[in-house]
Design a protein around this motif. Structure first.
Motif, PDB file in Angstrom:
ATOM      1  N   GLU A 189      -0.991   3.506  -2.957  1.00 50.78           N
ATOM      2  CA  GLU A 189      -2.369   3.008  -3.043  1.00 50.78           C
ATOM      3  C   GLU A 189      -3.384   3.928  -2.364  1.00 50.78           C
ATOM      4  O   GLU A 189      -4.447   4.205  -2.898  1.00 50.78           O
ATOM      5  CB  GLU A 189      -2.427   1.600  -2.446  1.00 50.78           C
ATOM      6  CG  GLU A 189      -3.727   0.886  -2.672  1.00 50.78           C
ATOM      7  CD  GLU A 189      -3.900   0.379  -4.089  1.00 50.78           C
ATOM      8  OE1 GLU A 189      -5.049   0.171  -4.499  1.00 50.78           O
ATOM      9  OE2 GLU A 189      -2.903   0.188  -4.791  1.00 50.78           O
TER      10      GLU A 189
ATOM     11  N   LYS B  21      -6.321   6.099  -4.293  1.00 55.31           N
ATOM     12  CA  LYS B  21      -7.744   5.945  -3.990  1.00 55.31           C
ATOM     13  C   LYS B  21      -8.403   7.309  -3.794  1.00 55.31           C
ATOM     14  O   LYS B  21      -9.507   7.559  -4.276  1.00 55.31           O
ATOM     15  CB  LYS B  21      -7.906   5.094  -2.731  1.00 55.31           C
ATOM     16  CG  LYS B  21      -9.267   4.511  -2.546  1.00 55.31           C
ATOM     17  CD  LYS B  21      -9.285   3.601  -1.339  1.00 55.31           C
ATOM     18  CE  LYS B  21      -9.601   2.210  -1.773  1.00 55.31           C
ATOM     19  NZ  LYS B  21      -9.777   1.284  -0.663  1.00 55.31           N
ATOM     20  N   GLU B  22      -7.706   8.217  -3.102  1.00 58.74           N
ATOM     21  CA  GLU B  22      -8.234   9.574  -2.901  1.00 58.74           C
ATOM     22  C   GLU B  22      -8.328  10.324  -4.228  1.00 58.74           C
ATOM     23  O   GLU B  22      -9.298  11.043  -4.472  1.00 58.74           O
ATOM     24  CB  GLU B  22      -7.346  10.344  -1.933  1.00 58.74           C
ATOM     25  CG  GLU B  22      -7.398   9.840  -0.510  1.00 58.74           C
ATOM     26  CD  GLU B  22      -6.411  10.541   0.390  1.00 58.74           C
ATOM     27  OE1 GLU B  22      -5.874  11.598  -0.001  1.00 58.74           O
ATOM     28  OE2 GLU B  22      -6.174  10.028   1.493  1.00 58.74           O
TER      29      GLU B  22
ATOM     30  N   ILE C 232      -7.108   3.717 -12.532  1.00 63.60           N
ATOM     31  CA  ILE C 232      -8.334   4.453 -12.219  1.00 63.60           C
ATOM     32  C   ILE C 232      -9.267   4.327 -13.411  1.00 63.60           C
ATOM     33  O   ILE C 232      -8.881   4.618 -14.543  1.00 63.60           O
ATOM     34  CB  ILE C 232      -8.029   5.940 -11.942  1.00 63.60           C
ATOM     35  CG1 ILE C 232      -7.090   6.068 -10.741  1.00 63.60           C
ATOM     36  CG2 ILE C 232      -9.318   6.716 -11.703  1.00 63.60           C
ATOM     37  CD1 ILE C 232      -6.590   7.485 -10.510  1.00 63.60           C
TER      38      ILE C 232
ATOM     39  N   GLN D 217       0.824  -1.198   0.000  1.00 70.49           N
ATOM     40  CA  GLN D 217       0.000   0.000   0.000  1.00 70.49           C
ATOM     41  C   GLN D 217       0.863   1.253   0.000  1.00 70.49           C
ATOM     42  O   GLN D 217       0.478   2.277  -0.530  1.00 70.49           O
ATOM     43  CB  GLN D 217      -0.933   0.008   1.204  1.00 70.49           C
ATOM     44  CG  GLN D 217      -1.997  -1.050   1.108  1.00 70.49           C
ATOM     45  CD  GLN D 217      -2.884  -1.087   2.339  1.00 70.49           C
ATOM     46  OE1 GLN D 217      -2.652  -0.372   3.300  1.00 70.49           O
ATOM     47  NE2 GLN D 217      -3.892  -1.932   2.310  1.00 70.49           N
TER      48      GLN D 217
ATOM     49  N   SER E 104     -11.302   9.093  -6.218  1.00 72.24           N
ATOM     50  CA  SER E 104     -12.541   9.648  -5.678  1.00 72.24           C
ATOM     51  C   SER E 104     -12.726  11.101  -6.123  1.00 72.24           C
ATOM     52  O   SER E 104     -13.822  11.519  -6.508  1.00 72.24           O
ATOM     53  CB  SER E 104     -12.508   9.556  -4.155  1.00 72.24           C
ATOM     54  OG  SER E 104     -13.653  10.124  -3.602  1.00 72.24           O
TER      55      SER E 104
ATOM     56  N   LEU F  12     -11.189   1.943  -8.727  1.00 74.50           N
ATOM     57  CA  LEU F  12      -9.747   1.730  -8.789  1.00 74.50           C
ATOM     58  C   LEU F  12      -9.501   0.228  -8.795  1.00 74.50           C
ATOM     59  O   LEU F  12      -9.906  -0.468  -7.876  1.00 74.50           O
ATOM     60  CB  LEU F  12      -9.074   2.375  -7.573  1.00 74.50           C
ATOM     61  CG  LEU F  12      -7.582   2.208  -7.441  1.00 74.50           C
ATOM     62  CD1 LEU F  12      -6.865   2.960  -8.551  1.00 74.50           C
ATOM     63  CD2 LEU F  12      -7.112   2.709  -6.094  1.00 74.50           C
TER      64      LEU F  12
END
Length: 123
Positions: free
Chosen positions: A72, A76-77, A97, A38, A80, A92
């Motif tokens: 990671e 993810k942010e 993405i 991550q 979004s 994702l």
């Protein structure tokens, strides 16, 4: 030549078990709790490539963003934030993405605004 086991007792009694689940090969932790991958930034040239795809999606158009040099959690942010900017769904998957619809130009503009090197990929 490989010798086959004649019975289940020859296998040691255990045939199949879901007790442990999937484990990370690097740290040995369960995949859901693994932190070694991550925090790792994916390798690449640092250029975010944006392309429109329809293959394997039942004719639906999806815009994909690959090669973003983020870990990671930050990826993810970013996914979004891009979904909110485009006003559509997405997700994702494996560091890629995916944004629903044809949003190539909007995503290129948004990524360059956020300081990433971004270029259009594909036809």
């Amino acid at each position: 030549m490989v010798k086959k086991a004649a019975s289940f007792s020859a296998l040691g009694g255990l045939v199949y078990s879901t007790d442990a689940g999937r484990h990370c090969p690097d740290c040995g932790q369960p995949v859901a709790a693994c932190i070694c991958k991550q925090s790792r930034i994916p390798e690449g040239d640092g250029i975010a490539r944006v392309r429109r795809e329809t293959k394997g999606r039942g004719g639906k158009t999806v815009t994909t963003v690959t090669g973003v040099p983020l870990a990671e959690a930050e990826l993810k942010e970013l996914a979004s934030a891009l979904k909110k900017r485009c006003g559509c769904g997405g997700g994702l998957k494996d560091g890629v993405i995916e944004i629903q619809g044809d949003m190539v130009e909007l995503l290129l503009e948004e990524l360059t605004k956020r300081g990433f090197k971004a270029k259009k990929s594909g036809g």
